[in-house]
Design an enzyme around this catalytic site. Structure first.
Site, mmCIF file in Angstrom:
data_model
loop_
_atom_site.group_PDB
_atom_site.id
_atom_site.type_symbol
_atom_site.label_atom_id
_atom_site.label_comp_id
_atom_site.label_asym_id
_atom_site.label_seq_id
_atom_site.Cartn_x
_atom_site.Cartn_y
_atom_site.Cartn_z
ATOM 1 N N THR A 180 0.837 -1.211 0.000
ATOM 2 C CA THR A 180 0.000 0.000 0.000
ATOM 3 C C THR A 180 0.872 1.262 0.000
ATOM 4 O O THR A 180 0.570 2.239 -0.681
ATOM 5 C CB THR A 180 -0.932 -0.002 1.234
ATOM 6 N N HIS A 182 2.075 1.987 -3.336
ATOM 7 C CA HIS A 182 1.037 2.638 -4.153
ATOM 8 C C HIS A 182 0.939 4.128 -3.817
ATOM 9 O O HIS A 182 0.735 4.963 -4.696
ATOM 10 C CB HIS A 182 -0.317 1.963 -3.944
ATOM 11 N N LEU A 211 -5.243 -8.977 -4.608
ATOM 12 C CA LEU A 211 -6.172 -8.078 -5.307
ATOM 13 C C LEU A 211 -5.825 -8.028 -6.789
ATOM 14 O O LEU A 211 -4.716 -7.657 -7.151
ATOM 15 C CB LEU A 211 -6.062 -6.665 -4.729
HETATM 16 ZN ZN LIG Z 1 0.122 -3.015 4.933
#
Ligand SMILES: [Zn+2]
Ligand SMILES: [Zn+2]
Length: 372
Positions: free
Chosen positions: A43, A46, A281
Site C-alpha cells: 500500500t 502505491h 487483489l
Molecule cells: Zn500493509
C-alpha cells in the site's frame, strides 16, 4: 520530529518528502507512541507512486506508514485501560491501524474488519513513518519480548497472513500458496509452523522461488514444492501438484497474488471440497473464472475473502504463534537506521530485492535498548 510525508499528489521522490513535522498531541482517548520500527507495505508503494487505486484515500500532506511497533510515550487523559494489562509509559506495543466505527451492524456483530466506515491510520490519518505516531488507545496491542523489533515492525501484514491461514486447521494438510511475496512468505512460514504436511509455492519469479527453497532448507522442511508459473503451463503445474498430493489435489490454497491466472490455477489444483483463502487483489478488479461449473460448483469448494485482521482474534492468534516459535524475522531483508533512507528503501522494495524493508527512526540499536 522527522517524518515521511506524502507531500504532493505525484509519483516518486517529488511527491514524498522526509521532513520535520510537529510531534502529534494525543487526544483524551489516544496514545502517543515512539516508533521503534516501521515496515514498508505494498500500500505504501502505491502511495509513493501515487497509483490511481489510492488517490481517493490519501489527501496530501499526509504522514504515511501503517506497519509498526514502538514504545508508549504519552497517554491521553481517558486512554488508560482496565483490562488486558495497564498501559505504562515505555510499554512495548503495536496497534491495529484500521479504526472502525463500532456502531454499524458489522462492528456490532464482531465483524469490525469489514466495517465500511473503517479509517486507516497511514492513509486517512497520519501514520507511523515518523518518530512518533498517535493512535486510539483501544487499538493498542501490548507485545512481549518474544516479538523481535524487526517482526513487531510488520505485524499488520503478518496479521493478514494469519487471518488468511485461520480459515481452517492446517495440521496434516497440503497447502498451496500462489504468490511468494511478503505475505505469501509469511503464510508459508505459518503453514509449516502449524504442521502442514506439504507446502506448494507458485510464483512468476525464479528469485522468489529460490527464496522459498532457501527458507525451506534452513528450516529442514523437506516437503516444499516450488513451481514457476511463468515458464510452466498450468496443466503441467496441476500434474506436479497431483503427484505430490496422491492424485487428490491440494487441501487449501492461499491465493496471495491477485493474478487471474493464479486464481484459476488455485481452483484447478484444489481438491474436491477444498478451501480457498483469497487475499490477492487483481489489478483490474474483475476476474474471469474458467469452468465455474466444474471447478466451483461440482467441486464443492469453499472460498473465503480475506480483508484486514479480525479485531482482535487475529492479533491474539498471531501473538500465540510468535510465542510458540513462529519464525518470520528472515522476511526482513533490508533495514535502515534512519527515515532519511526512505527513498532508497522503497526503491529496493520496488525492485523486489527485499520481501520486507524496515526503518528504525532512531536506529535499531537504540530501539533495542528501550526493550524492557
Ligand atoms: Zn500493509
Ligand atoms: Zn462499523
Amino acid at each position: 520530529m522527522l517524518a515521511v510525508v506524502k507531500s504532493a499528489p505525484v509519483d516518486g521522490p517529488e511527491g514524498t518528502s522526509v521532513s520535520d513535522c510537529p510531534v502529534p498531541k494525543p487526544g483524551p482517548d489516544e496514545v502517543l507512541i515512539r516508533v521503534a520500527a516501521a515496515a514498508v507495505c505494498g500500500t505504501d508503494k502505491h502511495i509513493y507512486h501515487w497509483d490511481p487505486s489510492i488517490r481517493d484515500k490519501v489527501t496530501p500532506p499526509r504522514i504515511y506508514g501503517h506497519e509498526f511497533c514502538g514504545f508508549v510515550e504519552e497517554l491521553g487523559s481517558r486512554a488508560q485501560r482496565t483490562y488486558e494489562g495497564h498501559l505504562e509509559i515505555g510499554d512495548y506495543v503495536s496497534a491495529e491501524m484500521h479504526v472502525v466505527c463500532g456502531e454499524c451492524p458489522r462492528c456490532r456483530s464482531g465483524n469490525g474488519h469489514i466495517c465500511d466506515r473503517t479509517r486507516i491510520y497511514g492513509l486517512h490519518e497520519d501514520g507511523a513513518f515518523a518518530e512518533f505516531v498517535k493512535v486510539p488507545a483501544a487499538n493498542v496491542v501490548k507485545l512481549g519480548r518474544y516479538v523481535p523489533l524487526r517482526v513487531g515492525a510488520f505485524l499488520d501484514a503478518l496479521g493478514n497472513a494469519v487471518h488468511a491461514t485461520s480459515v481452517c486447521d492446517m495440521a496434516g494438510k497440503s497447502v498451496a500458496i500462489t504468490g511468494f511475496g511478503p505475505i505469501g512468505a509469511m503464510a508459508a512460514a505459518i503453514a509449516e509452523h502449524s504442521g502442514a504436511t506439504t507446502v506448494i509455492v507458485t510464483d512468476v519469479s525464479d528469485h522468489a522461488l529460490e527464496t522459498a527453497r532457501r527458507w525451506a532448507a534452513s528450516h529442514n522442511f523437506a516437503n516444499l514444492h516450488a513451481f514457476n508459473v511463468r515458464t510452466m503451463a498450468a496443466e503441467e503445474v496441476k500434474r506436479e501438484v497431483d503427484a505430490v498430493t496422491d492424485g487428490d489435489g491440494v487441501d487449501i490454497v492461499l491465493e496471495m497474488s491477485g493474478a487471474p491466472s493464479a486464481i484459476n490455477l488455485a481452483l484447478d489444483i484444489v481438491r474436491m471440497g477444498g478451501m480457498l483463502s483469497l487475499l490477492g487483489l487483481p489489478a483490474g478488479h474483475s476476474v474471469t473464472i474458467n469452468d465455474y461449473t466444474r471447478n466451483v460448483i461440482f467441486k464443492g469448494v469453499t472460498m473465503q475473502g480475506i480483508i484486514g485482521r479480525r479485531m482482535y482474534g487475529t492479533w491474539q492468534r498471531m501473538l500465540a504463534l510468535l510465542k510458540s516459535g513462529l519464525n518470520v524475522e528472515w522476511i526482513v531483508q533490508a533495514a535502515y537506521d534512519s527515515l532519511n533512507d526512505f527513498h532508497e528503501g522503497v526503491a529496493r522494495f520496488d525492485r523486489h530485492e527485499a520481501l520486507k524493508v524496515v526503518f528504525f527512526p532512531e536506529g535499531e540499536k537504540a530501539a533495542n535498548q528501550r526493550l524492557k
